[in-house]
Scaffold this active site. Structure first.
Site, mmCIF file in Angstrom:
data_model
loop_
_atom_site.group_PDB
_atom_site.id
_atom_site.type_symbol
_atom_site.label_atom_id
_atom_site.label_comp_id
_atom_site.label_asym_id
_atom_site.label_seq_id
_atom_site.Cartn_x
_atom_site.Cartn_y
_atom_site.Cartn_z
ATOM 1 N N ALA A 42 92.317 129.351 15.601
ATOM 2 C CA ALA A 42 92.643 128.256 14.670
ATOM 3 C C ALA A 42 94.119 128.203 14.269
ATOM 4 O O ALA A 42 94.476 127.443 13.370
ATOM 5 C CB ALA A 42 91.762 128.290 13.420
ATOM 6 N N GLY A 52 96.474 126.881 16.005
ATOM 7 C CA GLY A 52 96.873 125.502 16.310
ATOM 8 C C GLY A 52 96.361 124.534 15.253
ATOM 9 O O GLY A 52 97.023 123.543 14.930
ATOM 10 N N ASP A 53 95.194 124.816 14.711
ATOM 11 C CA ASP A 53 94.639 123.945 13.670
ATOM 12 C C ASP A 53 95.470 124.047 12.387
ATOM 13 O O ASP A 53 95.722 123.031 11.727
ATOM 14 C CB ASP A 53 93.185 124.327 13.381
ATOM 15 C CG ASP A 53 92.296 124.145 14.601
ATOM 16 O OD1 ASP A 53 92.621 123.277 15.438
ATOM 17 O OD2 ASP A 53 91.293 124.868 14.718
HETATM 18 O O1 RIB Z 1 90.513 125.901 17.132
HETATM 19 C C1 RIB Z 1 89.572 126.869 16.781
HETATM 20 C C2 RIB Z 1 88.207 126.267 16.738
HETATM 21 O O2 RIB Z 1 87.830 125.868 18.040
HETATM 22 C C3 RIB Z 1 87.105 127.187 16.279
HETATM 23 O O3 RIB Z 1 86.930 127.181 14.894
HETATM 24 C C4 RIB Z 1 85.892 126.696 17.072
HETATM 25 O O4 RIB Z 1 84.891 126.170 16.266
HETATM 26 C C5 RIB Z 1 86.439 125.662 18.041
HETATM 27 O O5 RIB Z 1 86.235 124.380 17.586
#
Ligand code: RIB
Length: 316
Positions: A259, A261-262
């Site tokens: 995560a 990148g998120d």
């Molecule tokens: O970017 C990470 C995410 O990728 C994880 O939380 C998983 O659920 C997938 O969607």
């Protein structure tokens, strides 16, 4: 019998950032190394986390004080309830998080190795049921400055969302990697691929300024206005008609890169929507992405505003 809850309110919702994306429960096991095909390995530290790229990016914004909403679909099972609770407690507007009883909530099986690298296998579940008309309804009942979308939902839903790009900043995080139509790309203000996604889109692996510029040229030629490569410990690289530039990462010791990148995409969207310059938004997003790797899990590892600002000052 199918039932759906959480349908959009009739009133206009005022937001900085609207997200359209996935929500998953992550089943995570630590491993000394990744197993080979046919091999059984002993892992450790099994944990369950709230995840999914859309929900993670929304929580990344909510945790730093941003005003955002998410259009997503979860099941009416325990995992769906857990995800809604995580979004709610992290300051994300959830009136467009729909619940259905016909399918299970999305699940990701994740392994994290001793270096903090991961593998992720997703069962799409209810994310695959997010319909274009539900996206249209959610977006047309909200006012927002930035639209942030990923690719863990049906492409029809992504295309519908992209029709709302005009007059806003449209950030497309092309994850998981897949080929994209020129029609979609021509609407994108910022495309934010990592190395793997950039390689799939262009045939070029961006590892340095030269290869970033080469890969960016392929993407910019399709009408994308800016390409923002996320390059892990190198930082990120912005390329547009004016040229290309590296924004170095801060140094951290990663324990789980899930995560990251998120965290980067959420923070970047939030700071752009808040009126920060592009350069400063990238700098703060780099810090958010790096800090995310220092804790386990997806939504659980998103940094707070105080943590980001502390590292911003230290790095000056
Ligand atoms: O970017 C990470 C995410 O990728 C994880 O939380 C998983 O659920 C997938 O969607």
């Amino acid at each position: 019998m199918m039932f759906t809850t959480g349908v959009s309110l009739g009133t206009m919702q005022e937001l900085e950032v609207m997200l359209v994306g996935s929500a998953n429960i992550d089943l995570v096991i630590r491993t000394p190394r990744f197993p080979a095909p046919g091999e059984t390995l002993q892992g450790s530290d099994f944990q369950t986390f709230a995840g999914g790229k859309g929900a993670n990016q929304a929580v990344a914004i909510g945790k730093i004080g941003g005003n955002c909403g998410l259009i997503a679909k979860v099941g009416s099972d325990g995992f769906g309830k857990q995800l809604i609770e995580s979004l709610r407690t992290n300051n994300v507007h959830i009136n467009n998080v729909l619940q259905v009883s016909t399918e299970s909530t999305g699940v990701a099986v994740i392994t994290v190795d001793a270096q903090g690298q991961n593998t992720i296998l997703v069962a799409q579940g209810t994310n695959g049921l997010l319909a274009p008309e539900e996206v249209r309804q959610g977006l047309s009942h909200a006012s927002f400055k930035v639209l942030l979308v990923q690719l863990e939902i049906p492409m029809e839903a992504v295309m519908e969302a992209s029709k709302f790009a005009s007059g806003r900043i449209f950030i497309l995080n092309p994850a998981p990697a897949q080929e994209l139509s020129d029609e979609l790309l021509s609407r994108v203000d910022y495309l934010t691929p990592n190395e793997t996604e950039a390689h799939l889109l262009t045939g070029i692996l961006p590892v340095d300024s030269k290869s970033c510029d080469q890969a960016a040229a392929v993407i910019l030629a399709k009408g994308v206005k800016n390409v923002l490569f996320t390059l892990g410990s190198m930082g990120s690289y912005l390329a547009n008609a004016s040229g290309g530039r590296l924004f170095p990462a801060i140094r951290v010791t990663p324990i789980d890169t899930t995560a990251a990148g998120d965290a980067f995409n959420g923070a970047f969207a939030h700071y752009l929507a808040s009126g920060e310059t592009v350069d400063r938004s990238i700098r703060l997003a780099n810090i958010a992405g790096a800090l995310c790797t220092t804790k386990p899990g997806a939504q659980a590892s998103m940094p707070s505003l105080a943590e980001i600002l502390l590292h911003d000052q230290q790095a000056l």
